[in-house]
Design a protein around this motif. Structure first.
Motif, PDB file in Angstrom:
ATOM      1  N   THR A  17      19.155  -1.509   0.828  1.00 38.70           N
ATOM      2  CA  THR A  17      19.540  -2.856   0.396  1.00 38.70           C
ATOM      3  C   THR A  17      18.447  -3.420  -0.508  1.00 38.70           C
ATOM      4  O   THR A  17      17.361  -3.777  -0.046  1.00 38.70           O
ATOM      5  N   THR A  18      18.720  -3.490  -1.788  1.00 33.12           N
ATOM      6  CA  THR A  18      17.703  -3.860  -2.773  1.00 33.12           C
ATOM      7  C   THR A  18      17.069  -5.213  -2.475  1.00 33.12           C
ATOM      8  O   THR A  18      15.859  -5.401  -2.651  1.00 33.12           O
ATOM      9  N   GLN A  19      17.868  -6.166  -1.981  1.00 28.25           N
ATOM     10  CA  GLN A  19      17.356  -7.508  -1.754  1.00 28.25           C
ATOM     11  C   GLN A  19      16.306  -7.556  -0.640  1.00 28.25           C
ATOM     12  O   GLN A  19      15.553  -8.517  -0.515  1.00 28.25           O
ATOM     13  N   GLN A  20      16.237  -6.500   0.191  1.00 23.62           N
ATOM     14  CA  GLN A  20      15.318  -6.498   1.321  1.00 23.62           C
ATOM     15  C   GLN A  20      14.137  -5.552   1.131  1.00 23.62           C
ATOM     16  O   GLN A  20      13.363  -5.328   2.054  1.00 23.62           O
ATOM     17  N   VAL A  21      13.988  -4.993  -0.056  1.00 23.59           N
ATOM     18  CA  VAL A  21      12.985  -3.956  -0.263  1.00 23.59           C
ATOM     19  C   VAL A  21      11.567  -4.514  -0.367  1.00 23.59           C
ATOM     20  O   VAL A  21      10.592  -3.775  -0.257  1.00 23.59           O
ATOM     21  N   ASP A  22      11.427  -5.832  -0.540  1.00 24.82           N
ATOM     22  CA  ASP A  22      10.081  -6.411  -0.655  1.00 24.82           C
ATOM     23  C   ASP A  22       9.248  -6.169   0.599  1.00 24.82           C
ATOM     24  O   ASP A  22       8.020  -6.065   0.525  1.00 24.82           O
ATOM     25  N   THR A  23       9.896  -6.093   1.750  1.00 25.53           N
ATOM     26  CA  THR A  23       9.170  -5.816   2.995  1.00 25.53           C
ATOM     27  C   THR A  23       8.473  -4.467   2.910  1.00 25.53           C
ATOM     28  O   THR A  23       7.312  -4.314   3.326  1.00 25.53           O
ATOM     29  N   ALA A  24       9.158  -3.472   2.362  1.00 25.38           N
ATOM     30  CA  ALA A  24       8.566  -2.148   2.216  1.00 25.38           C
ATOM     31  C   ALA A  24       7.404  -2.170   1.228  1.00 25.38           C
ATOM     32  O   ALA A  24       6.389  -1.496   1.438  1.00 25.38           O
ATOM     33  N   ARG A  25       7.518  -2.948   0.192  1.00 22.93           N
ATOM     34  CA  ARG A  25       6.439  -3.013  -0.803  1.00 22.93           C
ATOM     35  C   ARG A  25       5.190  -3.678  -0.230  1.00 22.93           C
ATOM     36  O   ARG A  25       4.063  -3.283  -0.552  1.00 22.93           O
ATOM     37  N   ILE A  26       5.392  -4.655   0.630  1.00 20.38           N
ATOM     38  CA  ILE A  26       4.240  -5.269   1.308  1.00 20.38           C
ATOM     39  C   ILE A  26       3.590  -4.245   2.240  1.00 20.38           C
ATOM     40  O   ILE A  26       2.359  -4.139   2.309  1.00 20.38           O
ATOM     41  N   SER A  27       4.427  -3.474   2.951  1.00 17.26           N
ATOM     42  CA  SER A  27       3.890  -2.431   3.837  1.00 17.26           C
ATOM     43  C   SER A  27       3.093  -1.403   3.047  1.00 17.26           C
ATOM     44  O   SER A  27       2.043  -0.936   3.502  1.00 17.26           O
ATOM     45  N   GLU A  67      -6.197   4.476  -6.190  1.00 13.15           N
ATOM     46  CA  GLU A  67      -5.823   3.058  -6.191  1.00 13.15           C
ATOM     47  C   GLU A  67      -4.915   2.730  -7.370  1.00 13.15           C
ATOM     48  O   GLU A  67      -3.900   2.030  -7.226  1.00 13.15           O
ATOM     49  N   GLU A  68      -5.255   3.232  -8.545  1.00 14.54           N
ATOM     50  CA  GLU A  68      -4.491   2.920  -9.749  1.00 14.54           C
ATOM     51  C   GLU A  68      -3.090   3.509  -9.689  1.00 14.54           C
ATOM     52  O   GLU A  68      -2.110   2.853 -10.069  1.00 14.54           O
ATOM     53  N   GLN A  69      -2.972   4.740  -9.223  1.00 16.17           N
ATOM     54  CA  GLN A  69      -1.653   5.356  -9.130  1.00 16.17           C
ATOM     55  C   GLN A  69      -0.754   4.601  -8.152  1.00 16.17           C
ATOM     56  O   GLN A  69       0.443   4.386  -8.425  1.00 16.17           O
ATOM     57  N   LEU A  70      -1.291   4.198  -7.021  1.00 22.08           N
ATOM     58  CA  LEU A  70      -0.502   3.458  -6.040  1.00 22.08           C
ATOM     59  C   LEU A  70      -0.113   2.080  -6.575  1.00 22.08           C
ATOM     60  O   LEU A  70       1.009   1.603  -6.354  1.00 22.08           O
ATOM     61  N   ALA A  71      -1.018   1.434  -7.310  1.00 22.50           N
ATOM     62  CA  ALA A  71      -0.704   0.124  -7.890  1.00 22.50           C
ATOM     63  C   ALA A  71       0.377   0.245  -8.959  1.00 22.50           C
ATOM     64  O   ALA A  71       1.318  -0.572  -9.009  1.00 22.50           O
ATOM     65  N   ASP A  72       0.269   1.251  -9.819  1.00 23.95           N
ATOM     66  CA  ASP A  72       1.283   1.475 -10.855  1.00 23.95           C
ATOM     67  C   ASP A  72       2.636   1.768 -10.225  1.00 23.95           C
ATOM     68  O   ASP A  72       3.676   1.306 -10.700  1.00 23.95           O
ATOM     69  N   PHE A  73       2.607   2.547  -9.153  1.00 27.32           N
ATOM     70  CA  PHE A  73       3.852   2.906  -8.467  1.00 27.32           C
ATOM     71  C   PHE A  73       4.517   1.662  -7.888  1.00 27.32           C
ATOM     72  O   PHE A  73       5.738   1.501  -7.971  1.00 27.32           O
ATOM     73  N   ASP A  74       3.726   0.769  -7.320  1.00 29.40           N
ATOM     74  CA  ASP A  74       4.277  -0.459  -6.743  1.00 29.40           C
ATOM     75  C   ASP A  74       4.942  -1.326  -7.812  1.00 29.40           C
ATOM     76  O   ASP A  74       5.859  -2.098  -7.512  1.00 29.40           O
ATOM     77  N   ASP A  75       4.531  -1.193  -9.062  1.00 34.33           N
ATOM     78  CA  ASP A  75       5.089  -2.005 -10.157  1.00 34.33           C
ATOM     79  C   ASP A  75       6.381  -1.431 -10.740  1.00 34.33           C
ATOM     80  O   ASP A  75       6.971  -2.043 -11.646  1.00 34.33           O
ATOM     81  N   ASP A  76       6.837  -0.282 -10.239  1.00 37.65           N
ATOM     82  CA  ASP A  76       8.022   0.374 -10.795  1.00 37.65           C
ATOM     83  C   ASP A  76       9.286  -0.257 -10.212  1.00 37.65           C
ATOM     84  O   ASP A  76       9.825   0.189  -9.196  1.00 37.65           O
ATOM     85  N   GLU A  77       9.773  -1.318 -10.848  1.00 37.67           N
ATOM     86  CA  GLU A  77      10.913  -2.077 -10.336  1.00 37.67           C
ATOM     87  C   GLU A  77      12.178  -1.227 -10.254  1.00 37.67           C
ATOM     88  O   GLU A  77      12.961  -1.346  -9.307  1.00 37.67           O
ATOM     89  N   GLU A  78      12.400  -0.367 -11.223  1.00 32.18           N
ATOM     90  CA  GLU A  78      13.600   0.471 -11.235  1.00 32.18           C
ATOM     91  C   GLU A  78      13.616   1.404 -10.027  1.00 32.18           C
ATOM     92  O   GLU A  78      14.654   1.593  -9.385  1.00 32.18           O
TER      93      GLU A  78
END
Length: 373
Positions: free
Chosen positions: A33-43, A69-80
């Motif tokens: 459920t895309t609308q609830q994925v922010d919880t996973a991104r915080i985790s 650190e940079e790879q994980l941060a870039d990955f977190d920014d991948d909205e698609e």
């Protein structure tokens, strides 16, 4: 809809062979459920921070720590990417590369830092094939649907497969057998339907006869029963998708096939538990961690069942000698994980299961051996 990335054996081998001064493994729960994925991104942010802290504590040079650190941060920014998830996400990252797999099974949040990746939860995704064929069979239409482990279901082209029962029998009615035999009503219709399913089965066998995938029948009776009686395909699932399939989409049929696949998987595990009991009496099974570590190292394990939720810190040397540790840190790794990988490298089979699926009396793992210990 679940968006899945099921690792191939080659990908598993590459991950298993990875050695690095910093190998970070992260598993986290996600949601389709895309609308609830922010919880996973915080985790993910919290788990990434924990991994970096462990790397700092072990004294890793910041020039090797920063790329992680940079790879994980870039990955977190991948909205698609975050808009298309399943139930869990596995992340494997070194200073040089990041790899991810979206998984159907639910895995609790966890982070591991070592010189190698923590593979056992990922093995759960490959323990069972999770793919099948569904035969959508009705008087008014027939088709073969491939249900893959990942991705959408789709129709398989089957040469010589009739459009429907009327096309197969070159008739406009199913209520008689033939003018000369004068069999009508239900008896005549069943004779016609038997002819229909034999024609369907012959066409299917030209496509799937060499496959080991389960074939799940989606049909109402009597067609379901008649096809099961007529076909020699050895992998027909005992349970079926009941009712007429004609009003259901390919993906709807795939969703109804998933619980049937899960039931087949439970039956496979039950068979292995029974086999373990038989072999234990012959000295060809063990759940002793030290014994199994040596057996895995020397290629003596045929099949290994491992508890997906347990991590036992320590190391195993090149001779298979086990050294346990009370501390789960970057200097240790999960020895059950390492045992499983050694079994795979030696041509054995690994089944990642829940604790309740292990044989009675076994804890953490259970091994069926190729020869007596």
């Amino acid at each position: 809809m679940l968006h899945l990335d099921i690792p191939s054996q080659e990908q598993l081998n590459r991950l298993a062979d990875t050695r690095s001064d910093a190998a970070v493994t992260i598993y986290l729960a996600t949601t389709p459920t895309t609308q609830q994925v922010d919880t996973a991104r915080i985790s993910l942010k919290n788990l990434a921070r924990e991994a970096i802290n462990q790397l700092e504590e072990m004294g890793l040079d910041k020039r090797r720590r920063w790329p992680i650190e940079e790879q994980l941060a870039d990955f977190d920014d991948d909205e698609e990417f975050w808009a298309h998830q399943a139930h869990s996400l596995a992340i494997f990252v070194t200073p040089d590369k990041l790899r991810t797999f979206r998984l159907a099974n639910e895995i609790p949040d966890q982070v591991h830092v070592s010189d190698r990746f923590h593979m056992k939860p990922l093995l759960r995704a490959t323990t069972f094939s999770n793919d099948a064929y569904v035969l959508s069979l009705a008087e008014g239409g027939v088709k073969l649907i491939e249900v893959p482990a990942s991705g959408e279901a789709h129709e398989v082209r089957v040469p010589n497969l009739p459009k429907d029962a009327y096309d197969a029998l070159q008739t406009t009615t199913l209520n008689d057998r033939a003018p000369s035999r004068r069999i009508t009503g239900d008896e005549g219709k069943n004779v016609r339907l038997r002819q229909y399913v034999r024609i369907v089965d012959k066409a299917l066998m030209d496509v799937i006869k060499s496959s080991s995938r389960p074939l799940i029948i989606a049909a109402a009776d009597p067609l379901r029963e008649l096809f099961a009686q007529a076909s020699d395909y050895p992998h027909i699932a005992p349970d079926a998708i009941t009712g007429s399939p004609e009003e259901k989409s390919d993906n709807q049929l795939a969703e109804e096939a998933r619980p049937i696949l899960a039931k087949l998987q439970d039956a496979k595990v039950a068979e292995l538990r029974d086999l373990y009991g038989e072999r234990f009496g012959e000295g060809r099974a063990s759940s002793d961690l030290s014994q199994v570590a040596r057996a895995a190292t020397h290629g003596a394990v045929d099949t290994l069942l491992v508890d997906i939720d347990v991590t036992v810190p320590g190391t195993i040397d090149d001779d298979g000698v086990l050294f346990l540790d009370e501390v789960d840190d970057a200097r240790n790794y999960g020895v059950i994980d390492e045992i499983a990988l050694r079994v795979l490298r030696n041509g054995g089979r690994v089944m990642a299961v829940r604790a309740g699926d292990l044989p009675e009396g076994a804890k953490d793992l259970a091994a069926i051996l190729r020869w007596a210990a």
